[in-house]
Design a protein around this motif. Sequence first.
Motif, PDB file in Angstrom:
ATOM      1  N   THR A  85      16.029  38.278  28.053  1.00 14.62           N
ATOM      2  CA  THR A  85      15.821  39.555  28.565  1.00 14.62           C
ATOM      3  C   THR A  85      14.481  39.894  28.914  1.00 14.62           C
ATOM      4  OG1 THR A  85      17.703  40.265  27.287  1.00 14.62           O
ATOM      5  CG2 THR A  85      16.274  42.000  28.192  1.00 14.62           C
ATOM      6  N   LYS A  86      13.555  39.596  28.209  1.00 13.39           N
ATOM      7  CA  LYS A  86      11.966  39.922  28.324  1.00 13.39           C
ATOM      8  C   LYS A  86      11.327  38.855  29.683  1.00 13.39           C
ATOM      9  CE  LYS A  86       9.639  38.798  24.697  1.00 13.39           C
ATOM     10  NZ  LYS A  86       8.785  38.660  23.469  1.00 13.39           N
ATOM     11  N   LYS A  87      12.050  37.935  29.842  1.00  7.04           N
ATOM     12  CA  LYS A  87      11.649  37.293  31.041  1.00  7.04           C
ATOM     13  C   LYS A  87      12.007  38.068  32.409  1.00  7.04           C
ATOM     14  CE  LYS A  87      11.450  32.585  29.323  1.00  7.04           C
ATOM     15  NZ  LYS A  87      12.096  31.334  29.487  1.00  7.04           N
ATOM     16  N   LYS A  88      13.345  38.478  32.476  1.00 10.29           N
ATOM     17  CA  LYS A  88      13.756  39.407  33.644  1.00 10.29           C
ATOM     18  C   LYS A  88      13.185  40.841  33.632  1.00 10.29           C
ATOM     19  CE  LYS A  88      18.110  36.858  33.370  1.00 10.29           C
ATOM     20  NZ  LYS A  88      19.489  36.887  33.095  1.00 10.29           N
ATOM     21  N   TYR A  89      12.983  41.446  32.613  1.00 10.79           N
ATOM     22  CA  TYR A  89      12.357  42.950  32.564  1.00 10.79           C
ATOM     23  C   TYR A  89      11.641  43.248  31.395  1.00 10.79           C
ATOM     24  CZ  TYR A  89      12.424  47.579  34.080  1.00 10.79           C
ATOM     25  OH  TYR A  89      12.081  48.829  34.820  1.00 10.79           O
ATOM     26  N   THR A  90      10.060  43.324  31.857  1.00 12.14           N
ATOM     27  CA  THR A  90       9.096  43.489  31.034  1.00 12.14           C
ATOM     28  C   THR A  90       8.934  44.927  30.562  1.00 12.14           C
ATOM     29  OG1 THR A  90       7.579  43.381  32.461  1.00 12.14           O
ATOM     30  CG2 THR A  90       8.285  41.273  31.621  1.00 12.14           C
ATOM     31  N   LYS A  91       9.264  45.791  31.122  1.00  9.28           N
ATOM     32  CA  LYS A  91       8.944  47.201  30.781  1.00  9.28           C
ATOM     33  C   LYS A  91       9.797  47.989  29.781  1.00  9.28           C
ATOM     34  CE  LYS A  91       6.994  47.691  35.528  1.00  9.28           C
ATOM     35  NZ  LYS A  91       7.125  48.026  36.671  1.00  9.28           N
ATOM     36  N   PRO A  92       9.293  48.952  29.096  1.00 12.91           N
ATOM     37  CA  PRO A  92      10.120  49.682  28.322  1.00 12.91           C
ATOM     38  C   PRO A  92      11.359  50.423  29.031  1.00 12.91           C
ATOM     39  CG  PRO A  92       7.843  50.600  27.907  1.00 12.91           C
ATOM     40  CD  PRO A  92       8.152  49.315  29.277  1.00 12.91           C
ATOM     41  N   LEU A  93      12.306  50.564  28.153  1.00 14.02           N
ATOM     42  CA  LEU A  93      13.605  51.046  28.806  1.00 14.02           C
ATOM     43  C   LEU A  93      14.108  52.231  28.092  1.00 14.02           C
ATOM     44  CD1 LEU A  93      15.702  48.029  29.653  1.00 14.02           C
ATOM     45  CD2 LEU A  93      14.770  49.401  31.261  1.00 14.02           C
ATOM     46  N   ARG A  94      14.911  53.117  28.591  1.00 17.07           N
ATOM     47  CA  ARG A  94      15.367  54.360  27.932  1.00 17.07           C
ATOM     48  C   ARG A  94      16.878  54.288  27.720  1.00 17.07           C
ATOM     49  NH1 ARG A  94      14.945  60.231  30.642  1.00 17.07           N
ATOM     50  NH2 ARG A  94      15.641  61.525  28.792  1.00 17.07           N
ATOM     51  N   ARG A  95      17.285  54.452  26.253  1.00 22.72           N
ATOM     52  CA  ARG A  95      18.672  54.364  25.747  1.00 22.72           C
ATOM     53  C   ARG A  95      19.023  55.810  25.637  1.00 22.72           C
ATOM     54  NH1 ARG A  95      22.187  52.181  21.394  1.00 22.72           N
ATOM     55  NH2 ARG A  95      20.545  53.078  19.938  1.00 22.72           N
ATOM     56  N   ILE A  96      20.125  56.060  26.189  1.00 28.43           N
ATOM     57  CA  ILE A  96      20.974  57.400  25.945  1.00 28.43           C
ATOM     58  C   ILE A  96      22.318  57.154  25.709  1.00 28.43           C
ATOM     59  CG2 ILE A  96      21.455  59.434  27.180  1.00 28.43           C
ATOM     60  CD1 ILE A  96      19.063  59.183  29.044  1.00 28.43           C
ATOM     61  N   ALA A  97      22.638  57.821  24.509  1.00 23.37           N
ATOM     62  CA  ALA A  97      24.125  57.910  24.141  1.00 23.37           C
ATOM     63  C   ALA A  97      24.754  59.008  24.261  1.00 23.37           C
ATOM     64  CB  ALA A  97      24.081  57.258  22.586  1.00 23.37           C
ATOM     65  N   ILE A  98      25.805  59.333  24.906  1.00 23.15           N
ATOM     66  CA  ILE A  98      26.579  60.544  25.137  1.00 23.15           C
ATOM     67  C   ILE A  98      27.780  60.434  24.688  1.00 23.15           C
ATOM     68  CG2 ILE A  98      24.928  61.245  27.098  1.00 23.15           C
ATOM     69  CD1 ILE A  98      27.587  60.697  28.849  1.00 23.15           C
ATOM     70  N   TRP A  99      28.415  61.423  24.172  1.00 21.34           N
ATOM     71  CA  TRP A  99      29.830  61.513  23.822  1.00 21.34           C
ATOM     72  C   TRP A  99      30.633  62.063  24.823  1.00 21.34           C
ATOM     73  CZ3 TRP A  99      33.112  59.620  20.510  1.00 21.34           C
ATOM     74  CH2 TRP A  99      34.385  60.352  20.473  1.00 21.34           C
ATOM     75  N   ASN A 100      31.744  61.207  25.385  1.00 24.39           N
ATOM     76  CA  ASN A 100      32.442  61.516  26.331  1.00 24.39           C
ATOM     77  C   ASN A 100      33.898  62.205  25.907  1.00 24.39           C
ATOM     78  OD1 ASN A 100      34.723  61.265  28.509  1.00 24.39           O
ATOM     79  ND2 ASN A 100      33.375  59.740  29.436  1.00 24.39           N
ATOM     80  N   ASP A 101      33.918  63.330  25.981  1.00 23.15           N
ATOM     81  CA  ASP A 101      34.899  64.105  25.297  1.00 23.15           C
ATOM     82  C   ASP A 101      36.565  64.041  26.205  1.00 23.15           C
ATOM     83  OD1 ASP A 101      34.216  65.717  23.496  1.00 23.15           O
ATOM     84  OD2 ASP A 101      33.539  67.629  24.832  1.00 23.15           O
ATOM     85  N   GLU A 102      36.346  63.557  27.410  1.00 23.18           N
ATOM     86  CA  GLU A 102      37.563  63.429  28.045  1.00 23.18           C
ATOM     87  C   GLU A 102      38.215  62.102  27.725  1.00 23.18           C
ATOM     88  OE1 GLU A 102      38.784  62.320  32.581  1.00 23.18           O
ATOM     89  OE2 GLU A 102      36.806  63.320  32.371  1.00 23.18           O
ATOM     90  N   HIS A 103      37.442  61.110  27.519  1.00 21.85           N
ATOM     91  CA  HIS A 103      38.132  59.857  26.952  1.00 21.85           C
ATOM     92  C   HIS A 103      38.037  59.698  25.387  1.00 21.85           C
ATOM     93  CE1 HIS A 103      39.036  58.969  31.185  1.00 21.85           C
ATOM     94  NE2 HIS A 103      37.650  59.059  31.351  1.00 21.85           N
ATOM     95  N   GLY A 104      37.140  60.485  24.653  1.00 18.15           N
ATOM     96  CA  GLY A 104      37.103  60.260  23.219  1.00 18.15           C
ATOM     97  C   GLY A 104      35.985  58.874  22.713  1.00 18.15           C
ATOM     98  N   TYR A 105      35.149  58.676  23.446  1.00 21.40           N
ATOM     99  CA  TYR A 105      34.208  57.649  22.777  1.00 21.40           C
ATOM    100  C   TYR A 105      32.648  57.823  23.356  1.00 21.40           C
ATOM    101  CZ  TYR A 105      34.850  55.572  27.855  1.00 21.40           C
ATOM    102  OH  TYR A 105      34.978  55.585  28.997  1.00 21.40           O
ATOM    103  N   VAL A 106      32.084  57.235  22.928  1.00 22.41           N
ATOM    104  CA  VAL A 106      30.495  56.989  23.248  1.00 22.41           C
ATOM    105  C   VAL A 106      30.109  56.237  24.371  1.00 22.41           C
ATOM    106  CG1 VAL A 106      28.126  56.695  22.093  1.00 22.41           C
ATOM    107  CG2 VAL A 106      29.749  57.726  20.897  1.00 22.41           C
ATOM    108  N   VAL A 107      29.441  56.679  25.334  1.00 24.10           N
ATOM    109  CA  VAL A 107      28.963  56.023  26.343  1.00 24.10           C
ATOM    110  C   VAL A 107      27.352  55.783  26.191  1.00 24.10           C
ATOM    111  CG1 VAL A 107      28.480  55.802  28.912  1.00 24.10           C
ATOM    112  CG2 VAL A 107      30.546  56.757  27.873  1.00 24.10           C
ATOM    113  N   GLN A 108      26.952  54.310  26.140  1.00 23.54           N
ATOM    114  CA  GLN A 108      25.427  54.154  26.219  1.00 23.54           C
ATOM    115  C   GLN A 108      24.884  53.662  27.612  1.00 23.54           C
ATOM    116  OE1 GLN A 108      23.994  52.247  22.516  1.00 23.54           O
ATOM    117  NE2 GLN A 108      26.020  52.192  21.695  1.00 23.54           N
ATOM    118  N   LEU A 109      23.619  54.204  27.891  1.00 22.80           N
ATOM    119  CA  LEU A 109      23.315  54.222  29.179  1.00 22.80           C
ATOM    120  C   LEU A 109      21.678  53.469  28.927  1.00 22.80           C
ATOM    121  CD1 LEU A 109      24.492  57.197  30.866  1.00 22.80           C
ATOM    122  CD2 LEU A 109      25.435  54.989  30.997  1.00 22.80           C
TER     123      LEU A 109
END
Length: 78
Positions: free
Chosen positions: A41-65
């Motif tokens: 992964t470090k070879k393909k993308y060397t910069k920091p990323l932002r991870r966001i987790a949200i609760w999906n009420d419609e389907h009842g699970y967590v989505v991580q982006l």
Amino acid sequence: MFFVVRHRDNLHSQIEERLLPETRAQNVLIDEIIEPTGEQTKKKYTKPLRRIAIWNDEHGYVVQLLTNNFKLSAPTIA
């Protein structure tokens, strides 16, 4: 140009949590800065990323982006 993708469970990273504002959207659970630590992964993308987790009420699970956008709010990205 920025991107938003689904987070893979096998991504190895170091984590720095960002504070969620008091007026945050109720479905935003996590807003973190991550640094990929996996060798491939470090070879393909060397910069920091932002991870966001949200609760999906419609389907009842967590989505991580993952995104490289640090300017937009978490609910806007989600």
